[in-house]
Design a protein around this motif. Structure first.
Motif, PDB file in Angstrom:
ATOM      1  N   GLU A 139       0.821  -1.218   0.000  1.00 20.15           N
ATOM      2  CA  GLU A 139       0.000   0.000   0.000  1.00 20.15           C
ATOM      3  C   GLU A 139       0.852   1.264   0.000  1.00 20.15           C
ATOM      4  O   GLU A 139       2.014   1.252   0.405  1.00 20.15           O
ATOM      5  CB  GLU A 139      -0.923   0.001   1.216  1.00 20.15           C
ATOM      6  CG  GLU A 139      -0.258   0.325   2.546  1.00 20.15           C
ATOM      7  CD  GLU A 139       0.358  -0.880   3.223  1.00 20.15           C
ATOM      8  OE1 GLU A 139       0.724  -0.771   4.413  1.00 20.15           O
ATOM      9  OE2 GLU A 139       0.511  -1.941   2.565  1.00 20.15           O
ATOM     10  N   LYS A 140       0.228   2.352  -0.492  1.00 29.20           N
ATOM     11  CA  LYS A 140       0.819   3.684  -0.395  1.00 29.20           C
ATOM     12  C   LYS A 140      -0.154   4.562   0.383  1.00 29.20           C
ATOM     13  O   LYS A 140      -1.366   4.455   0.202  1.00 29.20           O
ATOM     14  CB  LYS A 140       1.071   4.270  -1.786  1.00 29.20           C
ATOM     15  CG  LYS A 140       2.080   3.477  -2.597  1.00 29.20           C
ATOM     16  CD  LYS A 140       2.259   4.092  -3.986  1.00 29.20           C
ATOM     17  CE  LYS A 140       3.266   3.298  -4.803  1.00 29.20           C
ATOM     18  NZ  LYS A 140       3.444   3.860  -6.179  1.00 29.20           N
ATOM     19  N   TYR A 141       0.383   5.445   1.199  1.00 27.94           N
ATOM     20  CA  TYR A 141      -0.451   6.211   2.109  1.00 27.94           C
ATOM     21  C   TYR A 141      -0.753   7.609   1.564  1.00 27.94           C
ATOM     22  O   TYR A 141       0.062   8.220   0.883  1.00 27.94           O
ATOM     23  CB  TYR A 141       0.217   6.305   3.481  1.00 27.94           C
ATOM     24  CG  TYR A 141       0.168   4.978   4.230  1.00 27.94           C
ATOM     25  CD1 TYR A 141      -0.826   4.736   5.173  1.00 27.94           C
ATOM     26  CD2 TYR A 141       1.082   3.973   3.939  1.00 27.94           C
ATOM     27  CE1 TYR A 141      -0.888   3.511   5.833  1.00 27.94           C
ATOM     28  CE2 TYR A 141       1.029   2.752   4.598  1.00 27.94           C
ATOM     29  CZ  TYR A 141       0.042   2.531   5.545  1.00 27.94           C
ATOM     30  OH  TYR A 141      -0.020   1.313   6.189  1.00 27.94           O
TER      31      TYR A 141
END
Length: 338
Positions: A139-141
């Protein structure tokens, strides 16, 4: 046989008892009528024929052509507890005889409208893909994970069809400040303007919508009218929700284009249901599928029962029905929904 109470034939297949014949319904109808019921399949011909002479109300999708209508002199109403018009009723003859032909379609509309909003936001924000990435620890935030996300707020929205579903969806879209364009050849421009939407050509709705909701019913005149050439007008990466009848689109082309990433798609309805386990439709990537779940909530069936019972009370009281949708003979006879 002489009946002292009005005869009601309850023949609701494919609806079952839990959907439309709960104990409260059974108790009230048993008290005010001579009730004849059949569940699990369409009522057999011999059962239908046995009640025709005295029946006043039919609840269900019983075939009622002119020959049967001739043998049902007391019939006042046919209440279809599905969400469509079937081609097994002589709608014109019913109108001539003052027989109300009604559909429970409006009862399903709120749940389908809610589905449409949910799927539109899920598609545009990429939540399904975000879930997959998170589970894979990839994931990327924040903004880094929102590179392809966009918002429903202030977006151009198109509705193809403005029947029960469109009228239920439009109020849910208004808080988002959307410009809502509508194509519905059965409705006048002025009527659509009174609804606070913009009457538009099919081409303009297809080409101008960031969010496109396909809500049209299927008729003998519009099966497959959204063919590949029409679908190619949809803007790249638009979010398209197919929430009404699969037969209005070239379904294979729709799935192919969505699977190739031309536009984002949520699909709840299929030309064949159940979909075969080995269907190639299942292999198309990134489409947000559900199995005809949009309308079929217990709340929807509770609305059907409420509308049905209210109109039965009206009819037995010698008053016009108020809650269910009335058939317009020409349009109902054209309907081709399953």
């Amino acid at each position: 046989m002489i009946h002292t109470k009005p005869v009601i034939l309850f023949d609701p297949y494919p609806r079952n008892e839990a959907m439309v014949f709960t104990p409260d319904v059974a108790e009230e109808l048993g008290r005010v009528s001579t009730l004849v019921t059949h569940f699990g399949a369409r009522a057999p011909d011999d059962l239908v024929e046995s009640v025709l002479a005295g029946v006043e109300i039919i609840v269900g999708q019983t075939a009622m052509g002119k020959d049967r209508l001739d043998r049902a002199p007391k019939l006042k109403a046919i209440l279809n507890v599905k969400a469509n018009w079937e081609p097994n009723i002589d709608y014109g003859e019913c109108q001539k005889r003052g027989i109300h032909v009604l559909s429970a379609a409006p009862a399903m509309a709120p749940a389908v409208a809610e589905y449409c909003i949910g799927q539109a936001i899920a598609l545009a924000r990429g939540f399904s893909a975000a879930n997959v990435l998170f589970r894979a620890a990839a994931e990327k935030y924040g903004i880094a994970g929102n590179g392809r996300a966009y918002s429903l707020y202030d977006a151009p929205v198109g509705l193809i069809g403005y029947g029960n579903l469109g009228r239920a969806l439009a109020p849910l879209l208004r808080p988002f400040g959307c410009r809502i364009a509508v194509h519905d050849p059965w409705l006048s421009d002025r009527y659509l303007e009174t609804q606070g939407v913009i009457p538009s050509t099919l081409e303009d709705v297809l080409a101008g919508s960031r969010f496109l909701f396909i809500l049209a019913g299927v008729t003998s005149e519009n099966e497959g009218f959204l063919d590949r050439a029409k679908l190619d007008l949809i803007p790249d990466d638009a979010s398209v929700i197919l929430g009404s009848r699969a037969e209005v689109v070239d379904f294979d082309a729709f799935v192919e284009m969505a699977g190739e990433g031309r536009f984002r798609a949520a699909i709840d309805v299929f030309p064949q249901e159940p979909v075969p386990a080995g269907s190639p439709w299942r292999d198309a990537p990134d489409i947000l599928y559900s199995a005809h779940l949009a309308g079929g909530l217990e709340a929807s069936y509770a609305r059907i029962r409420d509308m049905m019972m209210d109109d039965i009370r009206q009819i037995l009281g010698g008053l016009p029905p108020l809650r269910m949708q009335k058939a317009e003979p020409r349009l109902a006879a054209m309907a081709r929904s399953r």
